[in-house]
Design an enzyme around this catalytic site. Structure first.
Site, mmCIF file in Angstrom:
data_model
loop_
_atom_site.group_PDB
_atom_site.id
_atom_site.type_symbol
_atom_site.label_atom_id
_atom_site.label_comp_id
_atom_site.label_asym_id
_atom_site.label_seq_id
_atom_site.Cartn_x
_atom_site.Cartn_y
_atom_site.Cartn_z
ATOM 1 N N CYS A 1 29.208 -12.496 43.276
ATOM 2 C CA CYS A 1 28.111 -11.584 43.956
ATOM 3 C C CYS A 1 28.094 -10.581 42.620
ATOM 4 O O CYS A 1 28.711 -9.336 42.006
ATOM 5 C CB CYS A 1 29.011 -10.443 44.579
ATOM 6 S SG CYS A 1 28.537 -9.219 45.649
ATOM 7 N N CYS B 1 29.573 -6.758 44.456
ATOM 8 C CA CYS B 1 31.075 -6.384 43.788
ATOM 9 C C CYS B 1 31.839 -8.042 42.539
ATOM 10 O O CYS B 1 33.519 -7.753 42.337
ATOM 11 C CB CYS B 1 31.819 -6.395 45.295
ATOM 12 S SG CYS B 1 32.197 -8.100 45.599
ATOM 13 N N LYS C 1 -13.472 -7.000 58.620
ATOM 14 C CA LYS C 1 -12.144 -7.818 58.242
ATOM 15 C C LYS C 1 -10.877 -6.400 58.004
ATOM 16 O O LYS C 1 -11.218 -5.497 58.263
ATOM 17 C CB LYS C 1 -12.376 -8.338 56.952
ATOM 18 C CG LYS C 1 -13.721 -8.800 56.751
ATOM 19 C CD LYS C 1 -12.948 -10.587 57.476
ATOM 20 C CE LYS C 1 -12.389 -11.775 56.912
ATOM 21 N NZ LYS C 1 -13.337 -12.197 55.440
ATOM 22 N N LYS D 1 -12.467 -12.860 64.902
ATOM 23 C CA LYS D 1 -12.523 -13.516 63.874
ATOM 24 C C LYS D 1 -11.595 -14.806 63.500
ATOM 25 O O LYS D 1 -10.405 -14.246 63.105
ATOM 26 C CB LYS D 1 -12.680 -12.817 62.636
ATOM 27 C CG LYS D 1 -13.694 -13.822 61.421
ATOM 28 C CD LYS D 1 -14.838 -12.747 60.938
ATOM 29 C CE LYS D 1 -14.738 -13.917 59.655
ATOM 30 N NZ LYS D 1 -14.559 -15.356 59.342
#
Ligand code: 5U1
Length: 670
Positions: free
Chosen positions: A410, A413, A316, A116
């Site tokens: 970050c 860290c 579907k 489909k």
């Protein structure tokens, strides 16, 4: 009356060009080089310019698009364009089959099955084999006249091929965009600073509904036929839908290669599973499969209910796109420090799972898609791929929506985040001191295609790193049962299994080991190339940039990454610790039998070989030390071509690359 030489030549050229067009766009098997096609096309354009009366609506020159329209006209469909009922489960499908059997009073029904398409339904009208009108589905009874635009769709025949054509033929099908064409179109949109399309369906819809056909002509649309309005108009009338589809293919219409005939509900469910599994490998998006009772007489007997046929149903797949809201945008740190913005979402069910996070790839992507916290977004989940935010729904943006700001440090860290000017990716500079990078590096080291340590999942790695039990991959080989059994949710049996898996991983291959190290830009294929080329780890570690670039497909960027990795004392130390822990592989003699004619040679496979499958041919090449790549370039050594070889063969001919058929390929192997 005899035709003028110009008219005769124009008719000949039209036929030739359409034949080559069909070979290229429908059969995917180009029949002449592009330059020759262009020459024929230009010649026809010149004749038509000199003799405007010779220009016909079915001339391939009309595919470039005529003058813009001010509005679309309306077309009333002679036979309404129906919609299909849907089945979302096996139970609903079994009920459909039962209704068909009961309605026909038979024990077993044969069905014609096909994908489909996730496109737009259109109807194409042909008179005496010539395309005269095309319309959208609209409300099913009348649609928009998009004839000018459909003429530009390269795989729609402007004149049907073959003989035995009905005087009037109305072909039904869908217009769509192949996934690879969609990606390229969006690249072009991006480069031109234009808005990108959210998905191939939107791109196809936007392209087909252009008032200026020249714009449509530049959009790579395709058509696939799935039926005719009135099969009775076809003479001799086919008795089966599947035969009708073959007839359409014979007249030059593109039809799904994946169509099949199945028997009963069991056959339908098998087809559903098969297409579902192959779905990502198809060139276009599909949202399910369609089953139709194959016997046309039985279709007529079953008839229609409301606006849908009783004889057909769409089964579907679970939705792959859904709407939800962005609750936050956070960043994740990857193995090489790459910072990925991630949208935290209100939970939404997409493609069979509940999704709460979606990748936003990088900062540029967040800006390009203009995703803000509070936005309503379309989330896409394609197969096993990580869910992504496909697009924002701008109308739903609240006033409170806030923009994403890339953090300077970050979040794990605290090291600085840096983004080189010429790169899209920002990175944490913490290296392996950053616990997030360390965890990802360990997970990569243990992954199936690297050291293949079963049972070392992310929850366990979190605990091992957070409790400072493990810092580097080498520490894995120092783990004992006591340390493991003390961890949360770790039974003694699981701890023993994990230790056994770690022990088993000591015996590996050089390629796996190189891949496991997680060197930036060194994926699995490059690791294999490096292992094959150098034969041993010490030679690789000692290689400089020039030496590394002698390996096929290793360019300056990859070579520099490798040199940088082994210049870092910490990395060399980890490698030595791993060797000391008993991690080993066979060195020196390559682990594959290497033929001098094939070793390190680059192959491209195209078309269907008479006896070997593509996988078998690839395995043979790799077993002889060669490499298979997807596209033809100047670096390609051989193209192995089979039946219906496509554009790769043409490219190889243009570049003068050696082309082998299966027999010649086997001779080379021998
Ligand atoms: N593939 C396919 N899609 N589709 C849609 N076949 C198909 N058939 C349809 C529709 C609406 O209708 C016929 C059953 C009439």
């Amino acid at each position: 009356m005899a035709e003028s030489p110009a008219a005769e030549r124009a008719a000949f050229l039209r036929g030739e060009i359409e034949r080559h067009n069909h070979a290229y766009y429908v059969l995917d098997a180009p029949s002449i080089p592009d330059a020759e096609y262009d020459r024929l096309f230009r010649e026809l354009q010149e004749i038509e310019a000199a003799h405007p009366d010779l220009q016909t609506p079915d001339s391939p020159t009309q595919r470039v698009g005529g003058s813009p329209l001010s509005a679309f006209g309306q077309v009333v469909h002679g036979v309404p364009m129906l919609s299909l009922n849907n089945a979302f489960s096996a139970e609903e499908l079994i009920a459909f089959d039962r209704r068909c059997r009961d309605g026909l009073g038979v024990a077993d029904v044969g069905y014609s099955c096909e994908p489909k398409y996730d496109g737009l339904a259109v109807s194409l009208r042909y008179e005496d084999g010539v395309f005269v009108q095309g319309a959208t589905r609209g409300d099913g009874f009348s649609g928009e006249d998009v004839t000018h635009n459909l003429r530009t769709v390269r795989n729609i025949p402007l004149r049907c091929l073959g003989k035995n054509l009905p005087p009037l033929l109305e072909v039904r099908g869908e217009v769509l965009m192949l996934r690879r064409d969609f990606e390229r179109l969006n690249e072009r949109q991006r480069a031109a600073g234009d808005k990108e399309f959210a998905n191939p369906r939107n791109a196809a819809a936007g392209s087909l509904r252009q008032l200026d056909p020249k714009i449509t002509a530049r959009r790579p649309l395709r058509f696939f036929a799935y039926g005719v309005a009135d099969a009775g108009a076809v003479a001799p009338a086919p008795t089966l839908h599947s035969r009708l589809m073959e007839q359409l293919a014979g007249w030059g219409f593109p039809v799904a290669a994946e169509r099949a005939v199945a028997q009963g509900a069991t056959g339908l469910l098998e087809y559903y599973e098969r297409i579902g599994a192959a779905r990502r490998a198809l060139p276009y998006d599909i949202d399910g499969v369609v089953y139709k009772v194959d016997r046309l007489a039985d279709q007529a007997k079953l008839g229609f209910v409301a606006r849908a046929p009783r004889f057909a149903i769409a089964h579907k797949f679970p939705a792959e796109e859904a709407l939800t809201t962005v609750e936050a945008i956070e960043v994740q740190v990857g193995r090489t420090g790459a910072i990925t913005p991630v949208a935290r979402l209100a939970p939404v069910f997409v493609g069979g799972v509940t999704v709460t996070n979606a990748t936003l790839h990088n900062e540029d992507e967040v800006r390009r898609k203009d995703v803000r916290v509070g936005d309503t977004v379309i989330v896409r989940r394609a197969g096993d791929v990580i869910p992504e935010v496909a697009a924002v729904v701008p109308e739903k943006r609240p006033d409170t929506a806030s923009e994403f700001i890339m953090p300077g440090h970050c979040p794990v860290c605290g090291a600085a985040i840096e983004k080189p000017e010429d790169e899209a990716i920002a990175r944490c500079t913490g290296g392996l001191f950053c616990p997030a990078q360390r965890k990802q590096a360990l997970l990569h080291f243990a992954s199936r295609r690297a050291m293949d340590i079963e049972g070392l999942g992310d929850k366990l790695v979190d605990q091992l790193v957070d409790n400072a039990i493990i810092k580097t991959p080498a520490d894995l080989y120092k783990l004992g049962i006591l340390k493991l059994a003390n961890l949360e949710r770790m039974a003694e049996k699981s701890a023993a299994n994990l230790l056994a898996a770690i022990d088993k991983s000591r015996k590996t291959t050089l390629a796996r080991f190189i891949f496991a190290l997680g060197i930036r830009n060194v994926g699995e294929a490059t690791a294999k190339d490096l292992a094959r080329h150098f034969g041993g780890l010490d030679a690789l570690m000692a290689a400089d940039v020039e030496r590394l670039q002698q390996v096929p497909d290793v360019g300056p960027v990859v070579a520099a990454s490798i040199v940088r990795f082994f210049a870092e004392p910490h990395n060399v130390e980890v490698v030595e610790q791993l060797r000391a822990a008993g991690v080993r592989w066979d060195e020196g003699a390559p682990s594959v039998s290497v033929s001098s004619l094939i070793a390190c040679k680059i192959f491209v496979l195209t078309g269907a070989l008479p006896t070997l499958t593509r996988e078998e041919a690839k395995a043979l090449i790799e077993a002889h030390g060669g490499k298979v790549v997807a596209s033809v370039s100047k670096k390609t050594d051989y193209v192995v071509a089979g039946a219906a070889a496509g554009s790769k063969l043409t490219k190889a001919q243009e570049l003068g690359v050696s082309i082998l058929d299966e027999t010649q390929f086997k001779e080379l192997l021998a």
